[in-house]
Design a protein around this motif. Sequence first.
Motif, PDB file in Angstrom:
ATOM      1  N   GLY A 119      18.092  26.543  17.109  1.00 45.77           N
ATOM      2  CA  GLY A 119      19.160  27.589  17.551  1.00 45.77           C
ATOM      3  C   GLY A 119      19.685  28.713  16.313  1.00 45.77           C
ATOM      4  O   GLY A 119      20.264  29.445  16.626  1.00 45.77           O
ATOM      5  N   MET A 120      18.686  28.744  15.325  1.00 45.91           N
ATOM      6  CA  MET A 120      18.912  29.592  14.204  1.00 45.91           C
ATOM      7  C   MET A 120      18.004  30.466  14.070  1.00 45.91           C
ATOM      8  O   MET A 120      16.681  30.166  14.185  1.00 45.91           O
ATOM      9  N   SER A 121      17.926  31.880  13.872  1.00 45.55           N
ATOM     10  CA  SER A 121      17.328  32.774  13.254  1.00 45.55           C
ATOM     11  C   SER A 121      16.704  32.272  11.956  1.00 45.55           C
ATOM     12  O   SER A 121      17.072  31.466  11.353  1.00 45.55           O
ATOM     13  N   PHE A 122      15.302  33.102  11.529  1.00 46.43           N
ATOM     14  CA  PHE A 122      14.767  32.528  10.244  1.00 46.43           C
ATOM     15  C   PHE A 122      15.832  32.850   9.319  1.00 46.43           C
ATOM     16  O   PHE A 122      16.158  32.074   8.253  1.00 46.43           O
ATOM     17  N   ALA A 123      16.298  33.981   9.262  1.00 43.15           N
ATOM     18  CA  ALA A 123      17.513  34.398   8.270  1.00 43.15           C
ATOM     19  C   ALA A 123      18.541  33.402   8.309  1.00 43.15           C
ATOM     20  O   ALA A 123      19.086  33.056   7.265  1.00 43.15           O
TER      21      ALA A 123
ATOM     22  N   GLY B 289      29.183  25.921  -7.215  1.00 42.25           N
ATOM     23  CA  GLY B 289      30.466  26.063  -7.367  1.00 42.25           C
ATOM     24  C   GLY B 289      31.121  25.107  -8.029  1.00 42.25           C
ATOM     25  O   GLY B 289      32.011  25.202  -8.637  1.00 42.25           O
ATOM     26  N   ASP B 290      30.670  23.896  -7.964  1.00 37.45           N
ATOM     27  CA  ASP B 290      30.915  22.641  -8.648  1.00 37.45           C
ATOM     28  C   ASP B 290      30.997  22.764 -10.151  1.00 37.45           C
ATOM     29  O   ASP B 290      31.632  22.401 -10.739  1.00 37.45           O
ATOM     30  N   MET B 291      30.001  23.572 -10.350  1.00 38.90           N
ATOM     31  CA  MET B 291      29.579  23.837 -12.001  1.00 38.90           C
ATOM     32  C   MET B 291      30.341  25.019 -12.365  1.00 38.90           C
ATOM     33  O   MET B 291      30.153  25.511 -13.526  1.00 38.90           O
ATOM     34  N   GLY B 292      31.061  26.023 -11.607  1.00 39.60           N
ATOM     35  CA  GLY B 292      31.654  26.871 -12.206  1.00 39.60           C
ATOM     36  C   GLY B 292      31.132  28.149 -11.814  1.00 39.60           C
ATOM     37  O   GLY B 292      31.422  29.361 -12.269  1.00 39.60           O
ATOM     38  N   ILE B 293      29.986  28.187 -11.208  1.00 40.19           N
ATOM     39  CA  ILE B 293      29.066  29.379 -10.851  1.00 40.19           C
ATOM     40  C   ILE B 293      29.626  29.912  -9.299  1.00 40.19           C
ATOM     41  O   ILE B 293      29.199  29.148  -8.431  1.00 40.19           O
ATOM     42  N   LYS B 294      29.872  31.088  -9.113  1.00 44.46           N
ATOM     43  CA  LYS B 294      30.252  31.723  -8.074  1.00 44.46           C
ATOM     44  C   LYS B 294      28.738  32.365  -7.615  1.00 44.46           C
ATOM     45  O   LYS B 294      28.577  33.073  -8.154  1.00 44.46           O
ATOM     46  N   ALA B 295      28.053  31.767  -6.541  1.00 42.63           N
ATOM     47  CA  ALA B 295      26.672  31.843  -6.210  1.00 42.63           C
ATOM     48  C   ALA B 295      26.828  32.290  -4.503  1.00 42.63           C
ATOM     49  O   ALA B 295      27.773  31.594  -3.997  1.00 42.63           O
ATOM     50  N   TRP B 296      26.153  33.119  -4.107  1.00 45.69           N
ATOM     51  CA  TRP B 296      25.932  33.572  -2.706  1.00 45.69           C
ATOM     52  C   TRP B 296      24.517  33.545  -2.358  1.00 45.69           C
ATOM     53  O   TRP B 296      23.768  34.159  -2.977  1.00 45.69           O
ATOM     54  N   TYR B 297      24.496  33.579  -0.997  1.00 48.68           N
ATOM     55  CA  TYR B 297      23.151  33.865  -0.233  1.00 48.68           C
ATOM     56  C   TYR B 297      22.822  35.136  -0.033  1.00 48.68           C
ATOM     57  O   TYR B 297      23.844  35.896   0.158  1.00 48.68           O
ATOM     58  N   GLN B 298      22.029  35.987  -0.475  1.00 48.12           N
ATOM     59  CA  GLN B 298      21.636  37.130  -0.333  1.00 48.12           C
ATOM     60  C   GLN B 298      20.449  37.351   0.212  1.00 48.12           C
ATOM     61  O   GLN B 298      19.432  37.275   0.161  1.00 48.12           O
ATOM     62  N   PRO B 299      20.567  37.945   1.695  1.00 49.10           N
ATOM     63  CA  PRO B 299      19.523  38.065   2.681  1.00 49.10           C
ATOM     64  C   PRO B 299      18.240  38.994   1.986  1.00 49.10           C
ATOM     65  O   PRO B 299      18.459  39.737   1.223  1.00 49.10           O
ATOM     66  N   LEU B 300      17.253  38.401   2.370  1.00 50.95           N
ATOM     67  CA  LEU B 300      16.738  37.268   3.118  1.00 50.95           C
ATOM     68  C   LEU B 300      16.502  35.960   2.375  1.00 50.95           C
ATOM     69  O   LEU B 300      16.673  35.011   2.906  1.00 50.95           O
ATOM     70  N   ASN B 301      15.936  36.161   1.237  1.00 54.75           N
ATOM     71  CA  ASN B 301      15.710  34.691   0.706  1.00 54.75           C
ATOM     72  C   ASN B 301      16.276  34.665  -0.710  1.00 54.75           C
ATOM     73  O   ASN B 301      15.660  33.648  -1.418  1.00 54.75           O
TER      74      ASN B 301
ATOM     75  N   GLY C 250      17.496  32.961  -8.151  1.00 53.19           N
ATOM     76  CA  GLY C 250      16.470  32.404  -7.524  1.00 53.19           C
ATOM     77  C   GLY C 250      16.228  32.931  -6.281  1.00 53.19           C
ATOM     78  O   GLY C 250      16.927  33.596  -5.699  1.00 53.19           O
ATOM     79  N   GLY C 251      14.955  32.224  -5.764  1.00 50.74           N
ATOM     80  CA  GLY C 251      14.555  32.867  -4.374  1.00 50.74           C
ATOM     81  C   GLY C 251      14.060  31.651  -3.653  1.00 50.74           C
ATOM     82  O   GLY C 251      13.338  30.582  -4.367  1.00 50.74           O
ATOM     83  N   ALA C 252      13.995  31.972  -2.319  1.00 47.23           N
ATOM     84  CA  ALA C 252      13.533  30.880  -1.388  1.00 47.23           C
ATOM     85  C   ALA C 252      12.434  31.283  -0.614  1.00 47.23           C
ATOM     86  O   ALA C 252      12.147  32.408  -0.417  1.00 47.23           O
ATOM     87  N   ALA C 253      11.664  30.416  -0.069  1.00 47.86           N
ATOM     88  CA  ALA C 253      10.581  30.681   0.921  1.00 47.86           C
ATOM     89  C   ALA C 253      10.451  29.493   1.953  1.00 47.86           C
ATOM     90  O   ALA C 253      10.848  28.393   1.460  1.00 47.86           O
ATOM     91  N   GLN C 254      10.194  29.721   2.891  1.00 47.07           N
ATOM     92  CA  GLN C 254       9.890  28.830   4.197  1.00 47.07           C
ATOM     93  C   GLN C 254       8.451  28.836   4.953  1.00 47.07           C
ATOM     94  O   GLN C 254       7.779  29.793   4.811  1.00 47.07           O
ATOM     95  N   LYS C 255       7.901  27.673   5.447  1.00 52.57           N
ATOM     96  CA  LYS C 255       7.137  27.506   6.305  1.00 52.57           C
ATOM     97  C   LYS C 255       7.198  26.555   7.384  1.00 52.57           C
ATOM     98  O   LYS C 255       7.823  25.597   7.099  1.00 52.57           O
ATOM     99  N   ARG C 256       6.908  27.130   8.566  1.00 48.85           N
ATOM    100  CA  ARG C 256       7.346  26.124   9.733  1.00 48.85           C
ATOM    101  C   ARG C 256       6.087  25.243   9.918  1.00 48.85           C
ATOM    102  O   ARG C 256       5.137  25.756  10.135  1.00 48.85           O
ATOM    103  N   MET C 257       6.142  24.046  10.505  1.00 54.31           N
ATOM    104  CA  MET C 257       5.107  23.314  11.014  1.00 54.31           C
ATOM    105  C   MET C 257       5.267  22.817  12.373  1.00 54.31           C
ATOM    106  O   MET C 257       6.381  22.240  12.612  1.00 54.31           O
ATOM    107  N   VAL C 258       4.455  22.871  13.193  1.00 56.82           N
ATOM    108  CA  VAL C 258       4.621  22.606  14.639  1.00 56.82           C
ATOM    109  C   VAL C 258       4.664  20.944  14.572  1.00 56.82           C
ATOM    110  O   VAL C 258       4.134  20.160  13.877  1.00 56.82           O
TER     111      VAL C 258
END
Length: 354
Positions: A199-203, A218-230, A240-248
């Motif tokens: 039910g979610m888009s890739f983003a 946040g528990d370590m006192g660092i305010k971090a957030w997700y910045q589209p896309l990854n 940091g940066g993320a990457a994804q791969k979908r497997m059928v």
Amino acid sequence: MHGEYKIPGGKLVVVDLDSENGLLRDVRVAGDFFLEPDEAITAIDNALEGAPAETDAAGLVARIEAALPEGTVMYGLTAEGVAVAVRRALARATDWTDYEWQLIHERPQSPALHMALDEVLTAEVAAGRRPPTLRVWEWAEPSVIIGSFQSLRNEVDPEGAARHGITVVRRISGGGAMFVEVGNSITYSLSVPAPLVSGMSFAESYAYLDDWVLGAFGDMGIKAWYQPLNDIATDAGKIGGAAQKRMVPTDGGPGAVLHHVTMSYDIDADKMLEVLRIGKEKMSDKGTKSAKKRVDPLRRQTGLPRETVIDKMLDSFRVRYGLTEGRVTDEEMARAEHLAETKYSDPEWTARVP
């Protein structure tokens, strides 16, 4: 049908509904968000009532926004978040707590073997033979890992890589190049059943699968957030940066998503710039003139040893969702070692996009 969605940086949205003759019925939206005026919640329910079940997220958002009373204020809630929860209910999506999560954190391994383990373990989750798995990587040697669709010559300076003893490998997921040195990065993979992000888009799935680590910071006192896309970002810069791969789905399994993240604990920025070719266009897109300023390492932000940062991350995950110690099976390791040799160490794979 029941759907839940934790809005990144916001609150939990819960939707319960029925589907009758292809239409949404008995829709009830709830959650720990804040909403004014009170009658706005009824307006949201009424806006969704009778909507065709095949309505996409944008269509659901339009119905909600058109129905909200004038002056409605949402705290921790968005129309988009409600729409995702509806789509997840219709897709019968699962939740983090529906699973028994397994942790794999083993000895340092070669870059090629790490690529292979990601592929093998996620394929096992896709087939339903392995539980959802959080794997923390340890590096045996420095490496540059380029995205599946990146040009090798455009991303890596071969002379710089050779001079610094950098192994170059290509992964199966998209995204950008990662520069890692032993002890200077924190890398992990999530191999999750596909219904977790139904039910979610890739983003939206990127934000959803990164949310736990934002909480850990946040528990370590660092305010971090997700910045589209990854990207995972802070006021001081990207960490940091993320990457994804979908497997059928295979063998009657649910299918799976590989979501892996590399974060800089410490970084030799001068060496990185000698190995990576970071183009002017990429820098202008990020709104900064200096590649050195794009990444702000966790060592400086936390003041903690790398092992402590990892332990705190795992503790945070364990408290939220549960986490038991696991291992790569002998059969999985044999397959991964074969794949590391025949695919990820093969110059043809590494240069498949020259």
